[in-house]
Design a protein around this motif. Structure first.
Motif, mmCIF file in Angstrom:
data_model
loop_
_atom_site.group_PDB
_atom_site.id
_atom_site.type_symbol
_atom_site.label_atom_id
_atom_site.label_comp_id
_atom_site.label_asym_id
_atom_site.label_seq_id
_atom_site.Cartn_x
_atom_site.Cartn_y
_atom_site.Cartn_z
ATOM 1 N N PRO A 47 7.761 17.855 -17.002
ATOM 2 C CA PRO A 47 7.389 16.489 -16.616
ATOM 3 C C PRO A 47 6.846 15.699 -17.806
ATOM 4 O O PRO A 47 6.471 16.282 -18.824
ATOM 5 N N LYS A 48 6.825 14.401 -17.653
ATOM 6 C CA LYS A 48 6.170 13.527 -18.625
ATOM 7 C C LYS A 48 4.884 13.048 -17.982
ATOM 8 O O LYS A 48 4.834 12.819 -16.774
ATOM 9 N N GLY A 49 3.853 12.903 -18.788
ATOM 10 C CA GLY A 49 2.602 12.398 -18.262
ATOM 11 C C GLY A 49 1.406 12.949 -19.010
ATOM 12 O O GLY A 49 1.529 13.634 -20.023
ATOM 13 N N VAL A 50 0.242 12.623 -18.467
ATOM 14 C CA VAL A 50 -1.028 13.040 -19.044
ATOM 15 C C VAL A 50 -1.537 14.245 -18.261
ATOM 16 O O VAL A 50 -1.573 14.230 -17.028
ATOM 17 N N VAL A 51 -1.917 15.276 -18.988
ATOM 18 C CA VAL A 51 -2.392 16.523 -18.388
ATOM 19 C C VAL A 51 -3.912 16.515 -18.336
ATOM 20 O O VAL A 51 -4.572 16.129 -19.302
ATOM 21 N N THR A 52 -4.450 16.955 -17.218
ATOM 22 C CA THR A 52 -5.895 17.109 -17.054
ATOM 23 C C THR A 52 -6.162 18.528 -16.577
ATOM 24 O O THR A 52 -5.599 18.972 -15.578
ATOM 25 N N TYR A 53 -7.018 19.210 -17.326
ATOM 26 C CA TYR A 53 -7.473 20.539 -16.925
ATOM 27 C C TYR A 53 -8.671 20.405 -16.002
ATOM 28 O O TYR A 53 -9.278 19.336 -15.896
ATOM 29 N N SER A 54 -9.057 21.488 -15.391
ATOM 30 C CA SER A 54 -10.258 21.548 -14.559
ATOM 31 C C SER A 54 -11.468 21.084 -15.362
ATOM 32 O O SER A 54 -11.533 21.249 -16.582
ATOM 33 N N ASP A 55 -12.455 20.556 -14.662
ATOM 34 C CA ASP A 55 -13.708 20.179 -15.311
ATOM 35 C C ASP A 55 -14.374 21.362 -15.986
ATOM 36 O O ASP A 55 -15.220 21.183 -16.873
ATOM 37 N N ALA A 56 -14.038 22.578 -15.594
ATOM 38 C CA ALA A 56 -14.607 23.771 -16.223
ATOM 39 C C ALA A 56 -14.374 23.793 -17.719
ATOM 40 O O ALA A 56 -15.171 24.338 -18.484
#
Length: 171
Positions: free
Chosen positions: A158-167
């Protein structure tokens, strides 16, 4: 000696922390909070996979996998994507294929779970061996693009912005 890969149990938690601390102790490109990331993911019930490498009753390696969010420019989310890491092997056991076995096992389990793909932040020379590569349209803000890589397990990247868990923001 036989290396066994299995899911973590509650009895493994202290050993996982010790292995993780030792694995990153001499790494200059880290905040040395990897054990806190794993602990926080576990507490938040966000560890999709937590696999240990055990040899003769001792934990010698560990890999964590958790969900990530990928949002494209239209606000659509790509389902079924995960982040691999941290992956840790005792320094005395590094270079013996344990990390590779953990990596392959984690990817195999993600595929069996129906995962669409996996992202990783790390050394390109290492992760490219497992089919990971950088993609221009897949971004982790604040990170040089060559160190942020993905591997599709099913379907396209996919294209886009990746966000990991707040951890992963823990200090």
């Amino acid at each position: 000696m036989t290396l066994q890969l299995r899911h973590e149990t509650a009895a493994d938690i202290a050993a996982i922390e010790a292995v993780t601390i030792a694995a990153f102790a001499d790494n200059e490109h880290t905040s040395h909070n990897e054990q806190l990331i794993v602990r926080t993911l576990r507490a938040a019930n966000e560890l999709t996979l937590s696999i240990v490498a055990e040899e003769q009753g001792h934990i010698v390696g560990h890999v964590a996998v958790s969900p990530v969010t990928i949002v494209d420019s239209d606000g659509h989310k790509a389902p079924g994507w995960y982040g691999l890491g941290p992956i840790s092997v005792l320094p005395s056991r590094q270079g013996q294929g344990i990390g590779s076995r953990l990596m392959e096992h984690a990817l195999s389990e993600l595929r069996a779970l129906g995962g669409a793909g996996c992202v990783v932040l790390g050394e390109p020379a290492y992760y490219m061996r497992f089919g990971f590569q950088s993609y221009a349209g897949l971004l982790l803000p604040g990170v040089p693009s060559e160190y942020f890589m993905a591997r599709a397990l099913e379907g396209p990247i996919p294209k886009g912005v990746v966000t990991y868990s707040d951890a992963f923001n823990i200090a």
